[in-house]
Write a protein that holds these residues in place. Structure first.
Motif, PDB file in Angstrom:
ATOM      1  N   SER A  56       3.300  -5.815  -5.719  1.00  8.83           N
ATOM      2  CA  SER A  56       2.791  -4.733  -4.907  1.00  8.83           C
ATOM      3  C   SER A  56       1.791  -5.197  -5.265  1.00  8.83           C
ATOM      4  O   SER A  56       1.037  -5.077  -6.243  1.00  8.83           O
ATOM      5  CB  SER A  56       4.173  -3.611  -5.075  1.00  8.83           C
ATOM      6  OG  SER A  56       3.206  -2.787  -6.252  1.00  8.83           O
ATOM      7  N   ALA A  57       1.507  -4.197  -3.843  1.00  7.30           N
ATOM      8  CA  ALA A  57      -0.742  -4.363  -3.846  1.00  7.30           C
ATOM      9  C   ALA A  57      -0.767  -2.792  -4.858  1.00  7.30           C
ATOM     10  O   ALA A  57      -1.801  -2.957  -5.479  1.00  7.30           O
ATOM     11  CB  ALA A  57      -0.594  -3.361  -2.499  1.00  7.30           C
ATOM     12  N   ASP A  58       0.473  -1.902  -5.210  1.00  7.25           N
ATOM     13  CA  ASP A  58       0.371  -0.863  -6.549  1.00  7.25           C
ATOM     14  C   ASP A  58       0.023  -1.401  -7.481  1.00  7.25           C
ATOM     15  O   ASP A  58      -1.204  -0.909  -8.036  1.00  7.25           O
ATOM     16  CB  ASP A  58       1.131   0.149  -6.098  1.00  7.25           C
ATOM     17  CG  ASP A  58       1.058   1.545  -4.880  1.00  7.25           C
ATOM     18  OD1 ASP A  58      -0.779   1.322  -3.928  1.00  7.25           O
ATOM     19  OD2 ASP A  58       2.013   2.023  -4.472  1.00  7.25           O
ATOM     20  N   GLU A  59       0.860  -2.244  -8.057  1.00  7.45           N
ATOM     21  CA  GLU A  59       0.707  -3.150  -9.024  1.00  7.45           C
ATOM     22  C   GLU A  59      -1.010  -3.803  -8.965  1.00  7.45           C
ATOM     23  O   GLU A  59      -1.372  -4.450 -10.277  1.00  7.45           O
ATOM     24  CB  GLU A  59       1.398  -4.056  -9.546  1.00  7.45           C
ATOM     25  CG  GLU A  59       1.505  -4.997 -10.500  1.00  7.45           C
ATOM     26  CD  GLU A  59       1.835  -3.959 -12.043  1.00  7.45           C
ATOM     27  OE1 GLU A  59       1.700  -4.438 -12.709  1.00  7.45           O
ATOM     28  OE2 GLU A  59       2.428  -2.602 -12.269  1.00  7.45           O
ATOM     29  N   VAL A  60      -1.144  -4.814  -7.837  1.00  5.17           N
ATOM     30  CA  VAL A  60      -2.480  -5.846  -7.782  1.00  5.17           C
ATOM     31  C   VAL A  60      -3.649  -4.939  -8.094  1.00  5.17           C
ATOM     32  O   VAL A  60      -4.109  -4.643  -9.117  1.00  5.17           O
ATOM     33  CB  VAL A  60      -2.680  -5.961  -7.059  1.00  5.17           C
ATOM     34  CG1 VAL A  60      -3.891  -6.833  -6.921  1.00  5.17           C
ATOM     35  CG2 VAL A  60      -1.694  -7.149  -6.237  1.00  5.17           C
ATOM     36  N   CYS A  61      -3.462  -3.231  -7.523  1.00  6.60           N
ATOM     37  CA  CYS A  61      -4.359  -2.397  -8.271  1.00  6.60           C
ATOM     38  C   CYS A  61      -4.958  -1.551  -9.619  1.00  6.60           C
ATOM     39  O   CYS A  61      -5.503  -1.527 -10.015  1.00  6.60           O
ATOM     40  CB  CYS A  61      -4.464  -0.490  -7.305  1.00  6.60           C
ATOM     41  SG  CYS A  61      -4.481  -1.078  -5.397  1.00  6.60           S
ATOM     42  N   ASP A  89      10.505  -5.689  -0.271  1.00 10.97           N
ATOM     43  CA  ASP A  89      10.956  -5.526  -1.129  1.00 10.97           C
ATOM     44  C   ASP A  89      12.184  -4.899  -0.248  1.00 10.97           C
ATOM     45  O   ASP A  89      13.001  -4.548  -0.027  1.00 10.97           O
ATOM     46  CB  ASP A  89      10.745  -4.731  -2.248  1.00 10.97           C
ATOM     47  CG  ASP A  89      11.725  -4.130  -3.369  1.00 10.97           C
ATOM     48  OD1 ASP A  89      12.228  -5.061  -3.335  1.00 10.97           O
ATOM     49  OD2 ASP A  89      10.826  -4.033  -4.898  1.00 10.97           O
ATOM     50  N   GLU A  90      13.630  -5.856  -1.360  1.00 10.72           N
ATOM     51  CA  GLU A  90      15.023  -5.353  -0.588  1.00 10.72           C
ATOM     52  C   GLU A  90      15.632  -4.599  -1.040  1.00 10.72           C
ATOM     53  O   GLU A  90      16.581  -3.419  -0.773  1.00 10.72           O
ATOM     54  CB  GLU A  90      16.282  -6.895  -0.750  1.00 10.72           C
ATOM     55  CG  GLU A  90      15.745  -7.618  -0.315  1.00 10.72           C
ATOM     56  CD  GLU A  90      15.969  -8.452   0.819  1.00 10.72           C
ATOM     57  OE1 GLU A  90      17.310  -7.290   1.382  1.00 10.72           O
ATOM     58  OE2 GLU A  90      15.499  -8.795   1.658  1.00 10.72           O
ATOM     59  N   ASP A  91      14.924  -3.601  -2.322  1.00 10.82           N
ATOM     60  CA  ASP A  91      15.568  -2.927  -2.942  1.00 10.82           C
ATOM     61  C   ASP A  91      14.633  -1.307  -2.789  1.00 10.82           C
ATOM     62  O   ASP A  91      15.474  -0.404  -2.350  1.00 10.82           O
ATOM     63  CB  ASP A  91      15.253  -2.275  -4.927  1.00 10.82           C
ATOM     64  CG  ASP A  91      16.663  -3.658  -5.268  1.00 10.82           C
ATOM     65  OD1 ASP A  91      17.304  -3.673  -4.447  1.00 10.82           O
ATOM     66  OD2 ASP A  91      15.704  -4.071  -6.041  1.00 10.82           O
ATOM     67  N   ASP A  92      13.634  -1.653  -2.185  1.00  5.89           N
ATOM     68  CA  ASP A  92      12.639  -0.805  -1.856  1.00  5.89           C
ATOM     69  C   ASP A  92      12.045  -0.749  -0.521  1.00  5.89           C
ATOM     70  O   ASP A  92      11.052  -1.455  -0.531  1.00  5.89           O
ATOM     71  CB  ASP A  92      11.389   0.551  -2.426  1.00  5.89           C
ATOM     72  CG  ASP A  92      10.780   1.473  -2.365  1.00  5.89           C
ATOM     73  OD1 ASP A  92      11.267   1.888  -0.778  1.00  5.89           O
ATOM     74  OD2 ASP A  92       9.905   1.831  -3.116  1.00  5.89           O
ATOM     75  N   ARG A  93      12.614  -0.524   1.269  1.00  6.63           N
ATOM     76  CA  ARG A  93      12.030  -0.676   2.216  1.00  6.63           C
ATOM     77  C   ARG A  93      10.321  -0.700   2.397  1.00  6.63           C
ATOM     78  O   ARG A  93       9.795  -0.994   3.268  1.00  6.63           O
ATOM     79  CB  ARG A  93      13.023  -0.681   3.012  1.00  6.63           C
ATOM     80  CG  ARG A  93      13.995  -0.972   2.931  1.00  6.63           C
ATOM     81  CD  ARG A  93      14.567  -2.346   3.453  1.00  6.63           C
ATOM     82  NE  ARG A  93      14.703  -3.022   4.888  1.00  6.63           N
ATOM     83  CZ  ARG A  93      14.143  -4.115   5.174  1.00  6.63           C
ATOM     84  NH1 ARG A  93      14.409  -5.079   3.790  1.00  6.63           N
ATOM     85  NH2 ARG A  93      13.807  -5.215   6.344  1.00  6.63           N
ATOM     86  N   ARG A  94       9.693   0.503   1.597  1.00  4.10           N
ATOM     87  CA  ARG A  94       8.464   1.060   1.736  1.00  4.10           C
ATOM     88  C   ARG A  94       8.138  -0.058   0.805  1.00  4.10           C
ATOM     89  O   ARG A  94       6.237   0.418   1.064  1.00  4.10           O
ATOM     90  CB  ARG A  94       8.657   2.626   1.360  1.00  4.10           C
ATOM     91  CG  ARG A  94       9.427   3.522   1.917  1.00  4.10           C
ATOM     92  CD  ARG A  94       9.583   4.456   1.185  1.00  4.10           C
ATOM     93  NE  ARG A  94      10.444   4.461   0.153  1.00  4.10           N
ATOM     94  CZ  ARG A  94      10.453   5.469  -1.268  1.00  4.10           C
ATOM     95  NH1 ARG A  94       9.466   6.701  -0.809  1.00  4.10           N
ATOM     96  NH2 ARG A  94      10.776   4.546  -2.189  1.00  4.10           N
ATOM     97  N   ARG A  95       8.704  -0.599   0.253  1.00  2.00           N
ATOM     98  CA  ARG A  95       7.417  -1.983  -0.951  1.00  2.00           C
ATOM     99  C   ARG A  95       7.368  -2.921  -0.247  1.00  2.00           C
ATOM    100  O   ARG A  95       8.288  -3.751   0.047  1.00  2.00           O
ATOM    101  CB  ARG A  95       8.097  -1.359  -2.844  1.00  2.00           C
ATOM    102  CG  ARG A  95       7.819  -1.994  -3.427  1.00  2.00           C
ATOM    103  CD  ARG A  95       7.967  -1.912  -4.187  1.00  2.00           C
ATOM    104  NE  ARG A  95       7.029  -2.482  -5.611  1.00  2.00           N
ATOM    105  CZ  ARG A  95       7.442  -3.677  -6.841  1.00  2.00           C
ATOM    106  NH1 ARG A  95       8.682  -4.315  -5.904  1.00  2.00           N
ATOM    107  NH2 ARG A  95       6.653  -3.965  -7.587  1.00  2.00           N
TER     108      ARG A  95
END
Length: 150
Positions: A56-61, A89-95
């Motif tokens: 995710s972009a958060d992980e990139v940050c 993301d299939e498991d978390d539609r916000r991600r």
């Protein structure tokens, strides 16, 4: 009039690290910047996605220590140029999940040998023992820096 002790900038670690980072990053940036019109944050994102696809972009940050707004703008530019793909993301539609596209992988594959060659030339002045010590010191400083809060 108050007297203050001069900082002696040339021996101030944050300043010296910044100079080193800018010199090293700037040399490689000349390659990908001129040839592919990619910014430093965009290149760092591409390197993360090559090493850790489907993040995710958060992980990139988290991995780059680049501010979220800078990552967001860089991701938007990379998406527009089709250097990366984004899926929900299939498991978390916000991600959303990011990965290099075929175009992005081609650019990465072209730039990385140049970056590795630069790294080898830069480090060629260090002995194996100095390199081991240097890496250990960087690891210690990174760990310490992540624990200090202001």
């Amino acid at each position: 009039m108050r007297h203050r002790k001069p900082l002696q900038l040339e021996s101030f670690l944050p300043y010296r690290l910044s100079l080193l980072s800018n010199a090293v990053s700037g040399a490689i940036a000349a390659v990908y910047g001129d040839k592919f019109a990619i910014s430093m944050p965009e290149w760092r994102i591409m390197m993360i996605l090559a090493e850790y696809p489907d993040v995710s972009a958060d992980e990139v940050c988290r991995r780059t220590k680049i501010e979220k707004s800078v990552v967001s703008r860089a991701v938007a530019r990379l998406l527009k140029r089709h250097f990366i793909n984004r899926e929900i993301d299939e498991d978390d539609r916000r991600r959303s999940i990011l990965r290099l596209s075929e175009t992005g992988l081609s650019v990465y594959d072209e730039v990385m040998p140049i970056a590795r060659d630069y790294e080898a030339k830069l480090l060629s002045g260090l002995t194996a023992e100095e390199m081991e010590t240097f890496n250990a010191m960087i690891d210690k400083l990174l760990e310490k820096a992540s624990c200090i809060e202001y």
